[in-house]
Write a protein that holds these residues in place. Structure first.
Motif, PDB file in Angstrom:
ATOM      1  N   MET A  58       0.842  -1.196   0.000  1.00  0.00           N
ATOM      2  CA  MET A  58       0.000   0.000   0.000  1.00  0.00           C
ATOM      3  C   MET A  58       0.871   1.237   0.000  1.00  0.00           C
ATOM      4  SD  MET A  58      -2.730   1.144   2.891  1.00  0.00           S
ATOM      5  CE  MET A  58      -3.232   2.852   3.023  1.00  0.00           C
ATOM      6  N   ARG A  59       0.543   2.244  -0.813  1.00  0.00           N
ATOM      7  CA  ARG A  59       1.315   3.468  -0.851  1.00  0.00           C
ATOM      8  C   ARG A  59       0.968   4.347   0.345  1.00  0.00           C
ATOM      9  NH1 ARG A  59       0.156   6.038  -6.574  1.00  0.00           N
ATOM     10  NH2 ARG A  59      -1.937   5.396  -5.992  1.00  0.00           N
ATOM     11  N   PRO A  60       1.931   5.136   0.842  1.00  0.00           N
ATOM     12  CA  PRO A  60       1.635   6.064   1.929  1.00  0.00           C
ATOM     13  C   PRO A  60       0.567   7.055   1.505  1.00  0.00           C
ATOM     14  CG  PRO A  60       4.012   5.822   1.625  1.00  0.00           C
ATOM     15  CD  PRO A  60       3.352   5.140   0.461  1.00  0.00           C
ATOM     16  N   GLN A 118      13.534   1.035   1.545  1.00  0.00           N
ATOM     17  CA  GLN A 118      12.161   0.533   1.613  1.00  0.00           C
ATOM     18  C   GLN A 118      11.958  -0.240   2.917  1.00  0.00           C
ATOM     19  OE1 GLN A 118      10.402  -2.757  -0.977  1.00  0.00           O
ATOM     20  NE2 GLN A 118       9.584  -0.926  -1.973  1.00  0.00           N
ATOM     21  N   TYR A 119      10.868   0.103   3.633  1.00  0.00           N
ATOM     22  CA  TYR A 119      10.520  -0.557   4.899  1.00  0.00           C
ATOM     23  C   TYR A 119       9.080  -1.049   4.798  1.00  0.00           C
ATOM     24  CZ  TYR A 119      14.661   1.915   6.560  1.00  0.00           C
ATOM     25  OH  TYR A 119      15.938   2.394   6.709  1.00  0.00           O
ATOM     26  N   LEU A 120       8.842  -2.224   5.365  1.00  0.00           N
ATOM     27  CA  LEU A 120       7.519  -2.839   5.328  1.00  0.00           C
ATOM     28  C   LEU A 120       6.966  -2.945   6.752  1.00  0.00           C
ATOM     29  CD1 LEU A 120       9.025  -3.736   2.687  1.00  0.00           C
ATOM     30  CD2 LEU A 120       7.631  -5.809   2.737  1.00  0.00           C
ATOM     31  N   PHE A 121       5.657  -2.739   6.886  1.00  0.00           N
ATOM     32  CA  PHE A 121       5.010  -2.788   8.195  1.00  0.00           C
ATOM     33  C   PHE A 121       3.701  -3.565   8.097  1.00  0.00           C
ATOM     34  CE2 PHE A 121       7.700   0.893   8.122  1.00  0.00           C
ATOM     35  CZ  PHE A 121       8.296   0.907   9.370  1.00  0.00           C
ATOM     36  N   TRP A 158      -2.445 -11.379   9.530  1.00  0.00           N
ATOM     37  CA  TRP A 158      -1.709 -10.124   9.445  1.00  0.00           C
ATOM     38  C   TRP A 158      -2.422  -9.178   8.485  1.00  0.00           C
ATOM     39  CZ3 TRP A 158       1.782  -8.798  12.850  1.00  0.00           C
ATOM     40  CH2 TRP A 158       2.483  -9.796  13.534  1.00  0.00           C
ATOM     41  N   SER A 159      -2.315  -7.904   8.768  1.00  0.00           N
ATOM     42  CA  SER A 159      -2.904  -6.904   7.884  1.00  0.00           C
ATOM     43  C   SER A 159      -2.196  -6.911   6.536  1.00  0.00           C
ATOM     44  CB  SER A 159      -2.768  -5.520   8.507  1.00  0.00           C
ATOM     45  OG  SER A 159      -1.393  -5.135   8.535  1.00  0.00           O
ATOM     46  N   SER A 160      -2.763  -6.174   5.614  1.00  0.00           N
ATOM     47  CA  SER A 160      -2.050  -5.915   4.369  1.00  0.00           C
ATOM     48  C   SER A 160      -0.723  -5.223   4.693  1.00  0.00           C
ATOM     49  CB  SER A 160      -2.887  -5.011   3.466  1.00  0.00           C
ATOM     50  OG  SER A 160      -4.145  -5.612   3.208  1.00  0.00           O
ATOM     51  N   THR A 161       0.280  -5.481   3.886  1.00  0.00           N
ATOM     52  CA  THR A 161       1.595  -4.890   4.118  1.00  0.00           C
ATOM     53  C   THR A 161       1.601  -3.427   3.682  1.00  0.00           C
ATOM     54  OG1 THR A 161       2.683  -7.012   3.796  1.00  0.00           O
ATOM     55  CG2 THR A 161       4.040  -5.039   3.562  1.00  0.00           C
ATOM     56  N   PHE A 162       2.082  -2.568   4.568  1.00  0.00           N
ATOM     57  CA  PHE A 162       2.263  -1.160   4.230  1.00  0.00           C
ATOM     58  C   PHE A 162       3.718  -0.981   3.805  1.00  0.00           C
ATOM     59  CE2 PHE A 162       3.082   3.269   4.677  1.00  0.00           C
ATOM     60  CZ  PHE A 162       1.867   3.934   4.581  1.00  0.00           C
ATOM     61  N   VAL A 163       3.930  -0.476   2.599  1.00  0.00           N
ATOM     62  CA  VAL A 163       5.277  -0.293   2.054  1.00  0.00           C
ATOM     63  C   VAL A 163       5.625   1.181   2.088  1.00  0.00           C
ATOM     64  CG1 VAL A 163       6.783  -0.621   0.072  1.00  0.00           C
ATOM     65  CG2 VAL A 163       4.978  -2.289   0.558  1.00  0.00           C
ATOM     66  N   LEU A 164       6.702   1.488   2.805  1.00  0.00           N
ATOM     67  CA  LEU A 164       7.185   2.862   2.884  1.00  0.00           C
ATOM     68  C   LEU A 164       8.379   2.996   1.953  1.00  0.00           C
ATOM     69  CD1 LEU A 164       6.917   5.599   4.370  1.00  0.00           C
ATOM     70  CD2 LEU A 164       8.594   4.737   6.013  1.00  0.00           C
ATOM     71  N   ASN A 165       8.258   3.916   0.986  1.00  0.00           N
ATOM     72  CA  ASN A 165       9.286   4.145  -0.056  1.00  0.00           C
ATOM     73  C   ASN A 165       9.240   3.017  -1.094  1.00  0.00           C
ATOM     74  OD1 ASN A 165      10.045   6.404   1.392  1.00  0.00           O
ATOM     75  ND2 ASN A 165      11.683   5.320   2.480  1.00  0.00           N
ATOM     76  N   GLY A 166      10.028   3.136  -2.126  1.00  0.00           N
ATOM     77  CA  GLY A 166      10.023   2.151  -3.199  1.00  0.00           C
ATOM     78  C   GLY A 166       9.268   2.658  -4.411  1.00  0.00           C
ATOM     79  N   THR A 167       9.585   2.105  -5.602  1.00  0.00           N
ATOM     80  CA  THR A 167       8.970   2.523  -6.862  1.00  0.00           C
ATOM     81  C   THR A 167       7.822   1.588  -7.214  1.00  0.00           C
ATOM     82  OG1 THR A 167      11.091   3.384  -7.646  1.00  0.00           O
ATOM     83  CG2 THR A 167       9.388   2.977  -9.304  1.00  0.00           C
ATOM     84  N   GLY A 220      10.449  -6.062  -6.663  1.00  0.00           N
ATOM     85  CA  GLY A 220       9.786  -7.354  -6.562  1.00  0.00           C
ATOM     86  C   GLY A 220       8.866  -7.511  -5.363  1.00  0.00           C
ATOM     87  N   VAL A 221       8.844  -6.538  -4.459  1.00  0.00           N
ATOM     88  CA  VAL A 221       7.961  -6.606  -3.294  1.00  0.00           C
ATOM     89  C   VAL A 221       6.515  -6.375  -3.731  1.00  0.00           C
ATOM     90  CG1 VAL A 221       7.338  -5.454  -1.137  1.00  0.00           C
ATOM     91  CG2 VAL A 221       9.732  -5.889  -1.673  1.00  0.00           C
ATOM     92  N   THR A 222       5.611  -7.167  -3.201  1.00  0.00           N
ATOM     93  CA  THR A 222       4.179  -6.969  -3.419  1.00  0.00           C
ATOM     94  C   THR A 222       3.507  -6.699  -2.083  1.00  0.00           C
ATOM     95  OG1 THR A 222       3.658  -9.317  -3.206  1.00  0.00           O
ATOM     96  CG2 THR A 222       4.151  -8.484  -5.425  1.00  0.00           C
TER      97      THR A 222
END
Length: 819
Positions: A1-3, A720-723, A736-745, A776-778
């Motif tokens: 998910m984008r910020p 890139q950090y995942l939460f 677990w919730s959907s992954t929140f992705v901080l930074n990354g293209t 490659g992160v989803t």
């Protein structure tokens, strides 16, 4: 998910006022045979209320109550001609409490000890959904000063009004039923428009002294907490729209006959409190109070001309207040707010019982100053002080019976004076002119179980024989002690006689001005006999370590002490009230280990607001809504926080915001991945009414450097950090919730849909958007919506708008992201 930006996740809610009669008048015809439109789940009672829960898919239900026999707590007599047939209860008492499981609940307060049936019916009022039979209620304990009639003399303290001739009943009848003349209003989270200014005065009489009985019922979490808004409000600046700037509601001088009660297990006052303001005959019960701005409850007697009386505070749960030390640069003793229950301004006749003080710092101050409260009678019993720091209670000028309370982990904090290398966490504190009767209290790991002003350990860091410095008078700071300028106080206990300083004759007192006139050897012997009849206080080894019965309890002022008060008026003089005897009804014995264990179990079971039902299933997954990297933030610089200030948010830490809708959640587990593919737990956060936001650091409320620990930090702000987060309870954990992705293209996003067929006409539509990043992160983001059969429309999923069309309930015809 984008910020989605740095939108704040702090709560902003509103209060609602709805005035309805207490119950529909008249009996209802016998209902039809039961149907299977809903299923009963659980039923039970909590003191003088009964509840039942059920699952169902209707938009509305109705509830009815009847009794097989109810009894007056005062004499056990049967209450005749009441609820002999089904009677409908207020619609606001019937509510959906768990939308995830379609669970509904009705709570019916005002049911004196007896046997009751609750029946749930469909909206037509005749079709029966479920019946809960033979529910047994029990009486609230009613002991002590609150139940002394307001016009009755008490040990020489004259009654000051005729507003509570039955004692503290609030908006109820003396037997425990709602007064049929009472105005009943409901406070719910929808809006708070009219409540602050009108509820305690409108439609209650023609004069300023409103006496028409009033019952305010709190449903759900009421209030808001926004540290920025609070700071602006304190400075007189504009408050952001939608944020309440009312931090303390006042009932008002001369008003009376008011009950403020919580409905069910989740009634919460969040971010604000109530001041009685001179009101008479006021009751607070079954409330959770948290993050208050000043006091949670202020029992204000309205001054010497009013001396308002008859306050009953019982079966509530207190958290702690807002940190005004770091937020506003105030005194360090405001690091957890001000008092939970403060009793000031000449209030009299109060009982504070069966409350849970969970981490409250300054729990209970009786008398804001030596002259701010007159001699009076008060009762404090069966409370659980769990992790509080002080003032449990601290008393000035009161004649207070403190019995059968449980004190656990009372450690104080390092910003108060140190005594014997210990923080001055204390249990019962006798300040200026207090005469406290203390019996049957249990102390577990309490630094100082008793403190008496100018005596024993309370002498503090300056000895009574303090040597005056250059230019100081010979008696400079004589008797200086932990209770600042307070003159002596007195504690009557069994230990004071068996181990302490209780004299054998009047000649054993320091001087005649230390006790009220008229004391003779005969009356002193009577006082001794009464003290010996008290239940012993029970101290564990840690609590006994700094207990000196020669000086920490007792009735003799230590030699070298003084009643000359350098910082606070000495009027009235501090004198032992040797004639005072409290009413000892309701005292539990503590002579044996078994008796102490029974008392402990009773307090741990009954103290505090009504407990939530046990979880029935693992909770649903929450959603991470925002993650951001923090810059360095410092608190205000003030006289208490010298330059350069204190870092309250460490640079490079993350602020994580999340949303959780499942009411059965007990805690949240937060995890992060630093781009290595390995998830690590950051922390576990208990579920509460507080905002679901966390800064990835831990420290105490004073932000002292040695207590700071960074739990997760951005070593590279562009990495890139995942939460993710999950909800946990005693049954299990959510996915677990959907992954929140901080930074990354971000290189693409694909929507998908799943429809779950449910009973009735309602289905569950889950819309998921899968994001793909260049490395490659989803990450999946999902939202679930209730739909009725076919769905055709646009649904919000994080920053996306997704169009969905279905056919035949579960067949997906079209799904696409709308640009």
């Amino acid at each position: 998910m984008r910020p989605m930006g740095a939108a704040g996740a702090l709560l902003s809610a509103a209060l609602v006022l709805a005035a309805l009669p207490a119950a529909t008048t008249g009996a209802t015809a016998a209902p039809a045979a039961p149907t299977t439109t809903a299923a009963a789940a659980a039923s039970g009672t909590w003191f003088e209320s009964a509840y039942t829960t059920w699952t169902g898919h209707a938009d509305r239900y109705r509830a009815y109550v009847r009794t097989h026999g109810a009894y007056d707590w005062r004499d056990g007599s049967r209450i005749e001609n009441w609820l002999t047939d089904w009677q409908e209860v207020d619609a606001q008492l019937v509510r959906e409490v768990d939308s995830a499981r379609d669970t509904w609940r009705v709570d019916v307060p005002g049911l004196p000890r007896g046997t009751y049936d609750l029946q749930v019916r469909a909206a037509d009022g005749t079709t029966v959904v479920s019946t809960a039979a033979d529910l047994q209620t029990r009486s609230f304990p009613r002991d002590g000063a609150a139940f002394v009639p307001s016009d009755q003399d008490v040990y020489g303290f004259p009654g000051s009004n005729d507003a509570a001739q039955d004692g503290a009943v609030g908006g109820y009848l003396p037997d425990g039923r709602v007064d049929p003349d009472a105005r009943v209003v409901y406070l719910t989270p929808e809006t708070m428009a009219a409540f602050p200014t009108t509820v305690f005065s409108a439609d209650r009489g023609a004069t300023a002294d409103e006496r028409t009985p009033l019952v305010v019922r709190v449903v759900g979490t009421i209030g808001s907490f926004d540290a920025v808004a609070a700071t602006k409000a304190a400075a007189g600046a504009d408050v952001p729209p939608g944020v309440s700037d009312s931090r303390m509601l006042t009932i008002g001088k001369g008003n009376g006959n008011v009950t403020v009660e919580g409905v069910g297990t989740d009634a919460t006052l969040f971010g604000w409190g109530i001041n009685t303001g001179g009101a008479i005959n006021v009751e607070f019960r079954n409330l959770h109070l948290d993050q208050w701005y000043d006091d949670a409850l202020s029992l204000d007697g309205g001054g010497t001309g009013t001396r308002a009386s008859n306050y009953w505070v019982h079966d509530n749960t207190f958290g702690y207040g807002q940190n005004k030390h770091l937020a506003l640069g105030q005194d360090p003793d405001q690091a957890k707010g001000d008092g939970a229950v403060d009793i000031t301004n000449h209030a009299r006749n109060y009982t504070v019982d069966h409350n849970l003080f969970a981490g409250s710092s300054k729990a209970m101050l009786v008398g804001g100053g030596a002259s701010s409260i007159s001699a009076h009678y008060g009762t404090i019993d069966h409370n659980w002080f769990k992790g509080s720091e002080e003032r449990t209670p601290r008393v000035r000028n009161g004649r207070v019976h403190v019995f059968n309370n449980l004190y656990q982990d009372i450690q104080g904090h390092p910003y108060h004076n140190q005594l014997l290398d210990q923080n001055t966490g204390y249990g019962i504190g006798a300040g200026h002119n207090a005469t406290i009767w203390a019996e049957g209290n249990i102390f577990d790991d309490v630094n100082f179980p008793f403190l008496r002003s100018r005596q024993g350990h309370s002498r503090g860091f300056q000895a009574i024989d303090y040597e005056p410095g250059p230019g100081e008078s010979a008696d400079a700071n004589a008797g200086y002690n932990h209770f600042f300028g307070d003159a002596p106080g007195f504690i009557v206990s069994k230990e004071a006689v068996t181990e302490g300083d209780f004299p054998t004759s009047v000649a054993g007192f320091r001087q005649t001005s230390d006790y009220l006139p008229g004391l003779t050897d005969t009356s002193l012997a009577d006082l001794r006999a009464a003290a010996l009849a008290l239940e012993p206080n029970v101290l564990d080894d840690a609590s006994a370590r700094y207990f000196d019965p020669k000086l920490d309890v007792g009735v003799v002022v230590a030699a070298g002490s003084t009643t000359t008060n350098p910082t606070m008026t000495a009027s009235p003089a501090a004198q032992l009230d040797w004639a005072f005897r409290p009413n000892r009804e309701g005292v539990w014995p503590t002579d044996t280990t078994a008796q102490t264990a029974a008392l402990r179990a009773e307090i741990e079971t009954d103290a505090g607001a009504q407990k939530a039902l046990a979880a029935t299933s693992a909770p649903a997954a929450p959603t991470v809504t925002d993650v951001r990297i923090n810059d360095e933030v410092r608190s205000a610089i003030s006289a208490f926080i010298p330059a350069p200030g204190k870092v309250v948010v460490q640079p490079g830490t993350f602020t994580i915001d999340w949303a959780g809708r499942d009411v059965q959640t007990a805690s949240y587990e937060l995890q992060w991945d630093q781009g290595t593919g390995d998830w690590a737990t950051v922390t576990t956060v208990p579920a509460s009414a507080r905002p679901t936001t966390f800064v990835t650091q831990s420290m105490n409320q004073f932000a002292t450097p040695e207590t700071v620990k960074v739990l997760a930090a951005a070593t590279d702000r562009d990495a890139q950090y995942l939460f993710r987060v999950r909800a946990v309870n005693d049954v299990g954990a959510s996915p677990w919730s959907s992954t929140f992705v901080l930074n990354g293209t971000l290189v693409g996003a694909t929507p998908s849909v799943h429809v779950e067929k449910r009973a009735g006409a309602t289905d569950a539509l889950t819309v998921t958007v899968t994001e793909r990043f260049a490395n490659g992160v989803t990450a999946d983001d999902a939202e679930t919506y209730p739909i009725r059969n076919n769905a055709s429309g646009t649904y919000a999923v994080g920053p996306y708008r997704v169009f969905v069309a279905t056919k035949g309930n579960t067949q997906v015809r079209e799904v696409r992201i709308v640009e």
